[in-house]
Design an enzyme around this catalytic site. Sequence first.
Site, short mmCIF file in Angstrom:
data_model
loop_
_atom_site.label_atom_id
_atom_site.label_comp_id
_atom_site.label_asym_id
_atom_site.label_seq_id
_atom_site.Cartn_x
_atom_site.Cartn_y
_atom_site.Cartn_z
N LYS A 82 -23.39 -20.23 -61.39
CA LYS A 82 -22.88 -20.59 -62.72
C LYS A 82 -22.18 -21.94 -62.69
O LYS A 82 -22.40 -22.78 -63.56
CB LYS A 82 -21.89 -19.53 -63.23
CG LYS A 82 -22.47 -18.13 -63.33
CD LYS A 82 -21.45 -17.14 -63.90
CE LYS A 82 -20.22 -16.91 -63.01
NZ LYS A 82 -20.52 -16.17 -61.76
N ARG B 134 -15.76 -11.61 -68.76
CA ARG B 134 -16.00 -10.89 -67.52
C ARG B 134 -15.96 -9.38 -67.72
O ARG B 134 -16.26 -8.62 -66.80
CB ARG B 134 -14.84 -11.24 -66.64
CG ARG B 134 -14.85 -11.71 -65.24
CD ARG B 134 -15.96 -12.10 -64.46
NE ARG B 134 -15.51 -12.46 -63.14
CZ ARG B 134 -15.33 -13.70 -62.71
NH1 ARG B 134 -15.58 -14.71 -63.47
NH2 ARG B 134 -14.93 -13.91 -61.48
N ARG C 4 -20.52 -20.66 -48.84
CA ARG C 4 -20.03 -21.56 -49.89
C ARG C 4 -18.69 -22.21 -49.48
O ARG C 4 -17.84 -21.57 -48.89
CB ARG C 4 -19.84 -20.78 -51.20
CG ARG C 4 -19.32 -21.65 -52.33
CD ARG C 4 -19.66 -21.06 -53.66
NE ARG C 4 -18.73 -20.02 -54.08
CZ ARG C 4 -18.81 -19.41 -55.26
NH1 ARG C 4 -19.76 -19.71 -56.11
NH2 ARG C 4 -17.94 -18.49 -55.58
N ARG D 10 -12.72 -20.57 -49.94
CA ARG D 10 -11.71 -19.98 -50.82
C ARG D 10 -11.08 -18.74 -50.20
O ARG D 10 -11.72 -18.04 -49.43
CB ARG D 10 -12.36 -19.60 -52.16
CG ARG D 10 -12.44 -20.77 -53.11
CD ARG D 10 -13.30 -20.49 -54.33
NE ARG D 10 -13.30 -19.11 -54.78
CZ ARG D 10 -14.08 -18.67 -55.76
NH1 ARG D 10 -14.91 -19.49 -56.37
NH2 ARG D 10 -14.04 -17.42 -56.13
N ARG E 121 -15.52 -8.18 -54.81
CA ARG E 121 -15.89 -8.90 -56.04
C ARG E 121 -17.26 -8.47 -56.54
O ARG E 121 -17.48 -8.41 -57.74
CB ARG E 121 -15.86 -10.42 -55.79
CG ARG E 121 -14.46 -11.00 -55.97
CD ARG E 121 -14.30 -12.32 -55.27
NE ARG E 121 -15.21 -13.33 -55.76
CZ ARG E 121 -15.71 -14.32 -55.01
NH1 ARG E 121 -15.39 -14.41 -53.74
NH2 ARG E 121 -16.50 -15.20 -55.54
P1 ADP Z 1 -16.73 -16.02 -58.71
O1 ADP Z 1 -17.22 -16.98 -57.74
O2 ADP Z 1 -16.40 -14.67 -58.14
O3 ADP Z 1 -17.54 -15.96 -59.96
P2 ADP Z 1 -14.46 -17.19 -60.13
O4 ADP Z 1 -14.08 -18.50 -59.61
O5 ADP Z 1 -15.15 -17.13 -61.45
O6 ADP Z 1 -15.29 -16.49 -58.99
O7 ADP Z 1 -13.19 -16.23 -60.20
C1 ADP Z 1 -12.35 -15.99 -59.10
C2 ADP Z 1 -11.35 -14.89 -59.43
O8 ADP Z 1 -10.57 -15.25 -60.58
C3 ADP Z 1 -11.97 -13.56 -59.83
O9 ADP Z 1 -12.27 -12.78 -58.70
C4 ADP Z 1 -10.86 -12.94 -60.68
O10 ADP Z 1 -9.81 -12.46 -59.90
C5 ADP Z 1 -10.34 -14.14 -61.43
N1 ADP Z 1 -11.03 -14.37 -62.73
C6 ADP Z 1 -11.78 -15.45 -63.07
N2 ADP Z 1 -12.26 -15.35 -64.32
C7 ADP Z 1 -11.80 -14.15 -64.80
C8 ADP Z 1 -11.96 -13.45 -66.03
N3 ADP Z 1 -12.69 -13.95 -67.04
N4 ADP Z 1 -11.36 -12.24 -66.16
C9 ADP Z 1 -10.62 -11.72 -65.16
N5 ADP Z 1 -10.43 -12.32 -63.98
C10 ADP Z 1 -11.01 -13.53 -63.79
#
Ligand code: ADP
Length: 215
Positions: free
Chosen positions: A13, A88, A127, A162, A173
């Site tokens: 994404k 989400r 990553r 990360r 996750r």
């Molecule tokens: P990923 O690579 O898992 O898609 P993100 O960078 O989008 O990771 O998100 C990392 C973390 O931030 C998630 O695991 C969650 O804890 C939090 N997070 C991000 N966006 C949201 C959201 N829309 N709702 C709830 N938690 C979120």
Amino acid sequence: MRLILLGAPGAGKGTVAKMLTAIDGSVQISTGDILRAAVKAGNELGQQAEAFMKAGDLVPDTLIMDIMKERLQADDCKAGFLLDGFPRTIPQAQALKTLLVDLEISLDAVVSLDVPKEVILDRLTTRRTCENPDCNAIYNIKSSPPKQEGICDKCGSKVVQRDDETEEAISKRLDVYNAKTAPLVEFYDQEGSLLRVNATSSEVVVAAIRNKLEI
Ligand code: ADP
Ligand code: ZN
């Protein structure tokens, strides 16, 4: 353009969003990036979000909606936006629907990036991300490493793994994704705005979006 990008962690994404911003000046809005910047800054939002994130859990919907309500009204969103990592959960999607009606904004499409599970796991463990919150460039030690190991090509900051990219947090996750986020594909399909793309290559995803939006 105004899009929601849906897909599992590691579906690409963020990479696709960054490619799309170059087309028409739309901004990438990544709730993950916003939250990581808040954690790094140690502000109130960061303190509230940190423990959830480290465990691979979702941050509470109300916190996310407060962030997004403000973010979507910022001036730079007038050129369009790419929502990356938001919504989400079904409650977030419902709250977003109401918010967009209030702000008189309509979406062009919701894009689901479909990637096989094995590819996801492999991508997440390899990553790496630029730690500069203003850059957040994404690398992969196998397929697209930075030119100089550990250093961002774009801004010279450190490229790191990360905190939530340990094997344990990754598997958490993915479980959270399947339980809470995967149902959004069906939700948006029923709304009639869904574009599903096979996302093994980011270039193919971008081409499919351009084709659909005729841009
Ligand atoms: P990923 O690579 O898992 O898609 P993100 O960078 O989008 O990771 O998100 C990392 C973390 O931030 C998630 O695991 C969650 O804890 C939090 N997070 C991000 N966006 C949201 C959201 N829309 N709702 C709830 N938690 C979120
Ligand atoms: Zn960088």
